[in-house]
Every structure is written in structure tokens, then in C-alpha cells.
Write an enzyme that holds these catalytic residues in place. Structure first.
Site: not given
Ligand code: SAM
Length: 233
Positions: A68
Site C-alpha cells: 500500500s
Molecule cells: N498492507 C499490505 C502491504 O502494505 O503490503 C498490502 C495489502 S494488499 C493491498 C491486500 C492483500 O489482501 C493482498 O495481499 C491480498 O492477497 C490479500 N487478501 C485479499 N483477500 C483476502 C482474504 N479474504 N484473506 C486474506 N487476505 C486477503
């Protein structure tokens, strides 16, 4: 250029990031600012984009997912109002960067990621940097992690179609839930919400418009849901 001072170069870039992208905006919590100054974001991005690690935007990390924007990480961390003894659930580990910031601010972090490869890389990075107050599990975080509930704070870093009921149920009284929720028909129209638990009531405060990747899962969207190109947090 003497690349023996590469570490110092990153330190300078990080300090500039905190001043320009956070202090110049609305990040005021001194503990959050200190955490953003400590966590080395360049350690959480792929080698080929390390030069952009302190830029004001998200970056691709594999599996079509993103680390992010640093400002959003600080903004969401501030909105969680974390105390030193808090236990936090994070849904969407991604690169582990937000996880590290949470580890700096709270006593224990539980983090769920649906992609095993991202969870493994994030876990290895966090361990290498010495973060020991975190447990990462591969799974569908839209249903929370009931074994460790209740949580003082829950953060979701992917956009949900609605507020997942299991997450509300796993929030402690007085706890805070911060998550992006899709509004209306467009996947790109999202609002970051802050929900607090006050007994059996859950007052909601809309914070800022955002564009996150979709939350995929039982309480989220179908697999392969596409949100459109570019600008995802
Ligand atoms: N905050 C993180 C960082 O700074 O690296 C970024 C996260 S990224 C925007 C969103 C993440 O949520 C992705 O890695 C995606 O695979 C995960 N994700 C999506 N749906 C999910 C779920 N139901 N359970 C766990 N992870 C999930």
C-alpha cells in the site's frame, strides 16, 4: 556515487517520506510517525523496485497484489488508535509492511493472507528484521481468526463488498475496525470506514475515499474479481 552508503541513502529517503507524505498531511500521532521512521519499507518491496520504495504510491509485489501507499499505511494505523498492550488482527498481509508498522505499535499481531507465496515472503522478511510479536496464517481473512478473538483492533487492507459480520463479532468492546468498503456499483468507488464497538452497538465513521484491491473470500468478492487498472492501494 559511493554505494557503501546505500543504507544511509534509504534512511534519508525514509525521513523525507515521513516529512513530506505524512507530517505535511494529517498524520499527527507521534507513535505512528516514529513507527514510519523505523520500518525499512525498501526491505518489503521486490528488488527491482527498491529505488521507488519511498515514493508516494503503491507498488506491485507479485500475485497481482500491492504494497500500500505509505501515507495510507500511516493513516490506517493512526485511525486504529493502537495502545502498547493491544492485540490486533490484520486481514491482507501482502508484503508485511503494514504488519511491521502494527508490530511497532501493538503487543501482538495476527495476520491473515490468502496467497501462500506472499505470506511466506512477508513472514521471512519480518523474521529477518526481528519482529517476533506476529503470527501469520494462510487463509480467508474475511471470516477473521476466531481462535485469538476478541481483538482490540482489526484492519482490513482489501476492499470488502460489505462489513464482514464475523469481524464485528471478533471485535472487543471498545475495539476499532478500519476497512475499505465498496460503495454502489463501481468497484473503484470505495470508502475507508472506522467502526467502533460500544457494547452491542457499532457506530460507523466514513474517513476518506480509497481504491484497494478486492477482498476475496466468503465474506468478500468471488475469486478473479477485477477492480480495473492502476492506482490500487
Ligand atoms: N498492507 C499490505 C502491504 O502494505 O503490503 C498490502 C495489502 S494488499 C493491498 C491486500 C492483500 O489482501 C493482498 O495481499 C491480498 O492477497 C490479500 N487478501 C485479499 N483477500 C483476502 C482474504 N479474504 N484473506 C486474506 N487476505 C486477503
Amino acid at each position: 556515487m559511493v554505494w557503501g552508503v546505500v543504507g544511509t541513502n534509504y534512511d534519508k529517503q525514509r525521513e523525507r517520506m515521513v516529512r513530506r507524505q505524512m507530517e505535511n498531511r494529517d498524520i499527527r500521532d507521534p507513535r505512528v510517525l516514529a513507527a514510519m521512521r523505523r520500518v525499512p519499507r525498501h526491505e518489503f518491496v521486490p528488488q527491482d523496485v527498491r529505488g521507488q520504495a519511498y515514493d508516494d504510491g503503491p507498488l506491485l509485489i507479485g500475485e497481482n497484489q500491492t504494497i500500500s501507499q505509505p501515507y495510507i499505511v500511516a493513516f490506517m494505523s493512526q485511525a486504529l488508535e493502537l495502545g502498547e498492550t493491544d492485540r490486533v488482527l490484520e486481514v491482507g498481509t501482502g508484503s508485511g509492511y503494514q504488519t511491521a508498522v502494527l508490530c511497532e505499535l501493538a503487543r501482538q499481531v495476527y495476520s491473515l493472507e490468502r496467497h501462500a507465496s506472499l505470506a511466506a515472503t512477508a513472514g521471512a522478511t519480518l523474521a529477518r528484521l526481528g519482529y517476533a510479536n506476529v503470527e501469520i496464517r494462510v487463509g480467508d481473512g474475511s471470516q477473521g481468526w476466531p481462535e485469538h478473538a476478541p481483538y482490540d483492533a482489526i484492519i482490513v487492507t482489501a476492499a470488502a463488498p460489505h462489513v464482514p459480520e464475523p469481524l464485528l463479532a471478533q471485535l472487543a468492546d471498545g475495539g476499532r475496525l478500519v476497512l475499505p468498503v465498496v460503495e454502489g456499483d463501481s468497484m473503484r468507488s470505495q470508502m475507508l470506514l472506522r467502526i467502533t464497538r460500544v457494547g452491542d452497538e457499532y457506530p460507523v465513521t466514513p474517513l476518506i475515499p480509497v481504491v484497494f484491491v478486492p477482498l476475496i473470500g466468503r465474506q468478500g468478492f468471488e475469486p478473479h474479481t477485477d477492480i480495473g487498472d492502476g492506482g490500487l492501494l
